[in-house]
Design a protein around this motif. Structure first.
Motif, PDB file in Angstrom:
ATOM      1  N   PHE A  45       0.862  -1.187   0.000  1.00 27.93           N
ATOM      2  CA  PHE A  45       0.000   0.000   0.000  1.00 27.93           C
ATOM      3  C   PHE A  45       0.894   1.231   0.000  1.00 27.93           C
ATOM      4  CE2 PHE A  45      -2.415  -3.276   2.296  1.00 27.93           C
ATOM      5  CZ  PHE A  45      -3.517  -3.366   1.462  1.00 27.93           C
ATOM      6  N   THR A  74      -2.198   6.101   0.893  1.00 28.25           N
ATOM      7  CA  THR A  74      -3.293   5.201   1.249  1.00 28.25           C
ATOM      8  C   THR A  74      -3.223   4.821   2.726  1.00 28.25           C
ATOM      9  OG1 THR A  74      -3.410   4.335  -1.003  1.00 28.25           O
ATOM     10  CG2 THR A  74      -4.348   2.957   0.745  1.00 28.25           C
ATOM     11  N   ILE A  75      -2.022   4.533   3.210  1.00 27.27           N
ATOM     12  CA  ILE A  75      -1.853   4.157   4.623  1.00 27.27           C
ATOM     13  C   ILE A  75      -2.260   5.314   5.533  1.00 27.27           C
ATOM     14  CG2 ILE A  75      -0.156   3.556   6.395  1.00 27.27           C
ATOM     15  CD1 ILE A  75       1.363   2.032   4.122  1.00 27.27           C
ATOM     16  N   SER A  81      -4.228   7.863   4.836  1.00 24.05           N
ATOM     17  CA  SER A  81      -5.672   8.082   4.694  1.00 24.05           C
ATOM     18  C   SER A  81      -6.454   7.069   5.526  1.00 24.05           C
ATOM     19  CB  SER A  81      -6.062   7.979   3.218  1.00 24.05           C
ATOM     20  OG  SER A  81      -7.453   8.052   3.066  1.00 24.05           O
ATOM     21  N   TYR A  82      -6.070   5.806   5.441  1.00 26.78           N
ATOM     22  CA  TYR A  82      -6.762   4.749   6.179  1.00 26.78           C
ATOM     23  C   TYR A  82      -6.646   4.968   7.686  1.00 26.78           C
ATOM     24  CZ  TYR A  82      -7.958   0.156   8.001  1.00 26.78           C
ATOM     25  OH  TYR A  82      -8.522  -0.866   8.720  1.00 26.78           O
ATOM     26  N   LEU A  83      -5.419   5.194   8.173  1.00 27.76           N
ATOM     27  CA  LEU A  83      -5.221   5.381   9.615  1.00 27.76           C
ATOM     28  C   LEU A  83      -5.934   6.621  10.138  1.00 27.76           C
ATOM     29  CD1 LEU A  83      -1.472   4.381  10.020  1.00 27.76           C
ATOM     30  CD2 LEU A  83      -3.495   3.090  10.729  1.00 27.76           C
ATOM     31  N   ASN A  97      -8.759   7.584   9.526  1.00 30.28           N
ATOM     32  CA  ASN A  97     -10.155   7.276   9.842  1.00 30.28           C
ATOM     33  C   ASN A  97     -10.329   6.834  11.288  1.00 30.28           C
ATOM     34  OD1 ASN A  97     -11.611   7.608   7.310  1.00 30.28           O
ATOM     35  ND2 ASN A  97     -10.288   5.962   6.567  1.00 30.28           N
TER      36      ASN A  97
END
Length: 91
Positions: A28, A32-33, A35-37, A39
């Protein structure tokens, strides 16, 4: 940092290079990492996100795995970010 997906990274133990890779091979990408974290948590300047390691870890060395021993010196670096050195101690 111009492109976090184009950084060389490496690890040496007692001067022998075991790992030599690039962030371009990450499963990834960095954006992306993050953005995901984001959340699930608030990221602050200086936070460290552990993402894994390039090929060459000790348990994967053939024909015999290589593990760290007390007294050995590890040196690792990421292009554009810097280097660090650590001495292995007995637990």
């Amino acid at each position: 940092m111009p492109d976090p997906q184009a950084l060389n990274l490496w690890l040496e133990v007692d001067g022998k290079r075991y790992q030599d890779g690039t962030t371009a091979k990450m499963i990834f990408d960095v954006a992306t990492i993050i953005s995901y974290l984001s959340n699930f948590m608030s990221l602050q300047p200086g936070d460290v996100i552990s993402t894994g390691t390039p090929p060459g870890v000790g348990m994967g060395v053939k024909p015999e795995p290589v593990y760290l021993k007390a007294g050995q010196t590890m040196r690792l670096g990421i292009e554009g970010l810097g280097e660090q050195t650590q001495k292995v101690v007995q637990a």
